[in-house]
Design a protein around this motif. Structure first.
Motif, PDB file in Angstrom:
ATOM      1  N   ALA A  45     -18.733 -45.935  55.137  1.00  0.00           N
ATOM      2  CA  ALA A  45     -18.923 -44.483  55.201  1.00  0.00           C
ATOM      3  C   ALA A  45     -18.192 -43.949  56.429  1.00  0.00           C
ATOM      4  CB  ALA A  45     -20.406 -44.141  55.287  1.00  0.00           C
ATOM      5  N   PRO A  46     -17.674 -42.719  56.367  1.00  0.00           N
ATOM      6  CA  PRO A  46     -17.044 -42.123  57.562  1.00  0.00           C
ATOM      7  C   PRO A  46     -18.089 -41.848  58.627  1.00  0.00           C
ATOM      8  CG  PRO A  46     -17.237 -40.497  55.811  1.00  0.00           C
ATOM      9  CD  PRO A  46     -17.639 -41.810  55.206  1.00  0.00           C
ATOM     10  N   LEU A  47     -17.684 -42.020  59.892  1.00  0.00           N
ATOM     11  CA  LEU A  47     -18.605 -41.814  61.014  1.00  0.00           C
ATOM     12  C   LEU A  47     -18.385 -40.489  61.726  1.00  0.00           C
ATOM     13  CD1 LEU A  47     -18.485 -45.454  62.439  1.00  0.00           C
ATOM     14  CD2 LEU A  47     -20.288 -44.420  61.043  1.00  0.00           C
ATOM     15  N   PHE A  48     -17.212 -39.899  61.564  1.00  0.00           N
ATOM     16  CA  PHE A  48     -16.898 -38.629  62.203  1.00  0.00           C
ATOM     17  C   PHE A  48     -16.119 -37.749  61.235  1.00  0.00           C
ATOM     18  CE2 PHE A  48     -17.115 -41.689  65.729  1.00  0.00           C
ATOM     19  CZ  PHE A  48     -18.014 -41.047  66.578  1.00  0.00           C
ATOM     20  N   THR A  49     -16.244 -36.441  61.431  1.00  0.00           N
ATOM     21  CA  THR A  49     -15.392 -35.460  60.762  1.00  0.00           C
ATOM     22  C   THR A  49     -14.715 -34.630  61.844  1.00  0.00           C
ATOM     23  OG1 THR A  49     -17.241 -33.888  60.609  1.00  0.00           O
ATOM     24  CG2 THR A  49     -16.838 -35.329  58.712  1.00  0.00           C
ATOM     25  N   ARG A  50     -13.510 -34.146  61.546  1.00  0.00           N
ATOM     26  CA  ARG A  50     -12.772 -33.351  62.532  1.00  0.00           C
ATOM     27  C   ARG A  50     -13.179 -31.891  62.428  1.00  0.00           C
ATOM     28  NH1 ARG A  50      -8.868 -35.912  65.179  1.00  0.00           N
ATOM     29  NH2 ARG A  50      -8.129 -37.939  64.387  1.00  0.00           N
ATOM     30  N   LYS A  51     -13.567 -31.314  63.572  1.00  0.00           N
ATOM     31  CA  LYS A  51     -13.910 -29.906  63.677  1.00  0.00           C
ATOM     32  C   LYS A  51     -13.012 -29.268  64.724  1.00  0.00           C
ATOM     33  CE  LYS A  51     -17.544 -30.104  60.913  1.00  0.00           C
ATOM     34  NZ  LYS A  51     -17.704 -29.340  59.661  1.00  0.00           N
ATOM     35  N   SER A  52     -13.073 -27.949  64.806  1.00  0.00           N
ATOM     36  CA  SER A  52     -12.225 -27.250  65.774  1.00  0.00           C
ATOM     37  C   SER A  52     -12.579 -27.623  67.212  1.00  0.00           C
ATOM     38  CB  SER A  52     -12.357 -25.734  65.581  1.00  0.00           C
ATOM     39  OG  SER A  52     -13.711 -25.327  65.735  1.00  0.00           O
ATOM     40  N   ARG A  53     -13.814 -28.015  67.444  1.00  0.00           N
ATOM     41  CA  ARG A  53     -14.250 -28.380  68.796  1.00  0.00           C
ATOM     42  C   ARG A  53     -14.170 -29.882  69.044  1.00  0.00           C
ATOM     43  NH1 ARG A  53     -19.958 -25.347  68.795  1.00  0.00           N
ATOM     44  NH2 ARG A  53     -19.910 -26.289  66.709  1.00  0.00           N
ATOM     45  N   GLY A  54     -13.579 -30.615  68.109  1.00  0.00           N
ATOM     46  CA  GLY A  54     -13.438 -32.053  68.294  1.00  0.00           C
ATOM     47  C   GLY A  54     -14.111 -32.828  67.169  1.00  0.00           C
ATOM     48  N   LEU A  55     -14.332 -34.088  67.407  1.00  0.00           N
ATOM     49  CA  LEU A  55     -14.961 -34.932  66.396  1.00  0.00           C
ATOM     50  C   LEU A  55     -16.474 -34.718  66.376  1.00  0.00           C
ATOM     51  CD1 LEU A  55     -13.056 -38.299  67.000  1.00  0.00           C
ATOM     52  CD2 LEU A  55     -12.614 -36.576  65.251  1.00  0.00           C
ATOM     53  N   GLU A  56     -16.997 -34.626  65.183  1.00  0.00           N
ATOM     54  CA  GLU A  56     -18.436 -34.429  65.014  1.00  0.00           C
ATOM     55  C   GLU A  56     -18.983 -35.562  64.156  1.00  0.00           C
ATOM     56  OE1 GLU A  56     -20.955 -31.283  62.525  1.00  0.00           O
ATOM     57  OE2 GLU A  56     -20.057 -30.400  64.322  1.00  0.00           O
ATOM     58  N   ALA A  57     -20.079 -36.163  64.581  1.00  0.00           N
ATOM     59  CA  ALA A  57     -20.641 -37.306  63.867  1.00  0.00           C
ATOM     60  C   ALA A  57     -21.208 -36.891  62.525  1.00  0.00           C
ATOM     61  CB  ALA A  57     -21.734 -37.965  64.709  1.00  0.00           C
ATOM     62  N   THR A  58     -20.991 -37.729  61.525  1.00  0.00           N
ATOM     63  CA  THR A  58     -21.620 -37.547  60.221  1.00  0.00           C
ATOM     64  C   THR A  58     -23.062 -38.050  60.290  1.00  0.00           C
ATOM     65  OG1 THR A  58     -20.935 -39.746  59.481  1.00  0.00           O
ATOM     66  CG2 THR A  58     -19.390 -37.918  59.091  1.00  0.00           C
ATOM     67  N   ALA A  59     -23.764 -37.934  59.171  1.00  0.00           N
ATOM     68  CA  ALA A  59     -25.134 -38.456  59.137  1.00  0.00           C
ATOM     69  C   ALA A  59     -25.147 -39.956  59.434  1.00  0.00           C
ATOM     70  CB  ALA A  59     -25.765 -38.173  57.775  1.00  0.00           C
ATOM     71  N   ALA A  60     -24.168 -40.673  58.877  1.00  0.00           N
ATOM     72  CA  ALA A  60     -24.081 -42.111  59.148  1.00  0.00           C
ATOM     73  C   ALA A  60     -23.767 -42.357  60.620  1.00  0.00           C
ATOM     74  CB  ALA A  60     -23.009 -42.745  58.262  1.00  0.00           C
ATOM     75  N   GLY A  61     -22.904 -41.495  61.184  1.00  0.00           N
ATOM     76  CA  GLY A  61     -22.560 -41.632  62.590  1.00  0.00           C
ATOM     77  C   GLY A  61     -23.749 -41.396  63.511  1.00  0.00           C
ATOM     78  N   GLU A  62     -24.585 -40.417  63.158  1.00  0.00           N
ATOM     79  CA  GLU A  62     -25.780 -40.147  63.963  1.00  0.00           C
ATOM     80  C   GLU A  62     -26.735 -41.333  63.943  1.00  0.00           C
ATOM     81  OE1 GLU A  62     -26.389 -37.779  65.947  1.00  0.00           O
ATOM     82  OE2 GLU A  62     -25.003 -36.168  65.387  1.00  0.00           O
ATOM     83  N   ARG A  63     -26.936 -41.919  62.767  1.00  0.00           N
ATOM     84  CA  ARG A  63     -27.828 -43.061  62.672  1.00  0.00           C
ATOM     85  C   ARG A  63     -27.274 -44.263  63.430  1.00  0.00           C
ATOM     86  NH1 ARG A  63     -32.466 -42.492  62.564  1.00  0.00           N
ATOM     87  NH2 ARG A  63     -32.807 -44.579  61.704  1.00  0.00           N
ATOM     88  N   LEU A  64     -25.978 -44.484  63.303  1.00  0.00           N
ATOM     89  CA  LEU A  64     -25.389 -45.618  64.006  1.00  0.00           C
ATOM     90  C   LEU A  64     -25.475 -45.423  65.510  1.00  0.00           C
ATOM     91  CD1 LEU A  64     -23.880 -48.274  63.997  1.00  0.00           C
ATOM     92  CD2 LEU A  64     -21.727 -46.999  63.839  1.00  0.00           C
ATOM     93  N   TYR A  65     -25.294 -44.191  65.982  1.00  0.00           N
ATOM     94  CA  TYR A  65     -25.372 -43.932  67.418  1.00  0.00           C
ATOM     95  C   TYR A  65     -26.766 -44.259  67.945  1.00  0.00           C
ATOM     96  CZ  TYR A  65     -24.946 -41.512  71.895  1.00  0.00           C
ATOM     97  OH  TYR A  65     -24.916 -41.210  73.232  1.00  0.00           O
ATOM     98  N   PHE A  66     -27.792 -43.885  67.185  1.00  0.00           N
ATOM     99  CA  PHE A  66     -29.170 -44.168  67.586  1.00  0.00           C
ATOM    100  C   PHE A  66     -29.365 -45.672  67.776  1.00  0.00           C
ATOM    101  CE2 PHE A  66     -33.429 -45.459  66.193  1.00  0.00           C
ATOM    102  CZ  PHE A  66     -34.224 -44.777  67.102  1.00  0.00           C
ATOM    103  N   HIS A  67     -28.904 -46.455  66.812  1.00  0.00           N
ATOM    104  CA  HIS A  67     -29.055 -47.903  66.900  1.00  0.00           C
ATOM    105  C   HIS A  67     -28.145 -48.509  67.958  1.00  0.00           C
ATOM    106  CE1 HIS A  67     -31.757 -48.182  63.497  1.00  0.00           C
ATOM    107  NE2 HIS A  67     -30.905 -47.511  62.738  1.00  0.00           N
TER     108      HIS A  67
END
Length: 310
Positions: A45-67
């Motif tokens: 699954a993708p972990l980040f999406t590109r936004k105008s303010r930079g990379l933003e974590a996806t739902a999978a990215g948020e969960r992985l960051y917690f762990h």
């Protein structure tokens, strides 16, 4: 998935930019991008999406960051803990001790720590057995020496030694002889006791006998120092160990008599929380306590019987 990938991922999450994370980790952007792509492929699954303010974590990215943060923090704690194997034992340990334990091994324990473990900080708390578990529960203490603690899944309690309890007081109150006193005869004495409640269980193992004694006890106090002072003043006598008021007994100011029918005993336990991982510093203090207690019993300093480890 390895620790390096997790560290790089957390850096991207915190910096919200591949280039900023690359600078922080001192690695090329292309190498960082390569690690991120491998991590996303492994997770599926993708972990980040590109936004105008930079990379933003996806739902999978948020969960992985917690762990990932938890994993990396645990690894860092382990590194610091195990580092002491190579050099000196260091860290901080708080120990809540019953009054008798302070008397028997407190000074010697402090001496060993000062002389042999200069980087180890020891905090010693004198407490009634009833409050020792409260110190452990609130994380004010890492280890505790307590009498007859309630056996629950929250605490690991290891029995160390067993003591006989005796009648202690002035000769004019308990008599000058050394003949034993039976438990029924105890009820005729003015017994000064620890205040009934949580402290009651810590006094002795025989709960029915304990309730009988409390029923006839005029004075109840929550301080061993207050009890010893009251006994010295001749306000009554108390039930304790010969270690409890050893100096007064040796000097002849106080006297003691054995208790029989039944013999009253209490058991001292080494306690710690089951869900708190041990550190090398804590294990060092635990081993020192055991060694000093065994030595104190074998040398006759602590009148007690050691309980063999299972």
């Amino acid at each position: 998935m390895d620790l390096k990938q997790l560290r790089y991922f957390c850096s991207i999450y915190d910096n919200k930019s591949l280039s900023a994370a690359a600078d922080a980790e001192r690695i090329a952007v292309s190498a960082l991008s390569y690690h991120l792509a491998n991590l996303e492929a492994e997770i599926g699954a993708p972990l980040f999406t590109r936004k105008s303010r930079g990379l933003e974590a996806t739902a999978a990215g948020e969960r992985l960051y917690f762990h990932a943060r938890s994993i990396l923090k645990t690894v860092e704690v382990a590194k610091r803990d195990l580092f002491t194997f190579r050099d000196n034992v260091s860290g901080e340990v708080s120990l809540a001790m019953a009054y008798s334990a302070i008397q028997a091994i407190g000074v010697q324990l402090a001496k060993v720590v000062v002389e042999d473990y200069p980087d180890l900080q020891l905090n010693m708390i004198e407490s009634l057995s009833s409050t020792t578990l409260l110190h452990l529960s609130s994380a004010d203490a890492d280890l505790g020496l307590a009498y007859n603690p309630p056996l629950t899944s929250t605490f690991k309690a290891t029995p160390i030694l067993e003591e006989d309890l005796v009648l202690i007081g002035k000769r004019e109150i308990i008599g000058s002889g050394s003949e034993p006193v039976t438990v029924p005869e105890l009820l005729d004495f003015k017994i000064i006791m620890l205040r009934q409640g949580m402290a009651a269980r810590a006094l002795l193992d025989h709960h029915k006998t304990l309730e009988q004694i409390y029923a006839t006890s005029q004075l109840q106090m929550n301080s061993v120092h207050a009890i010893s002072g009251a006994v010295r003043e001749g306000l009554g006598c108390t039930i304790g160990t010969t270690l409890f008021m050893g100096d007064e007994i040796k000097s002849g100011r106080l006297h003691w008599r054995p208790i029989i029918s039944p013999t009253l005993t209490r058991t001292l336990y080494l306690c710690e929380q089951t869900d708190r991982p041990p550190t090398i510093a804590l294990e060092t203090i635990r081993d020192l306590i055991r060694d000093l207690m065994v030595r104190a019993v074998n040398d006759g300093i602590w009148p007690a019987r050691l309980i063999e480890a299972e």
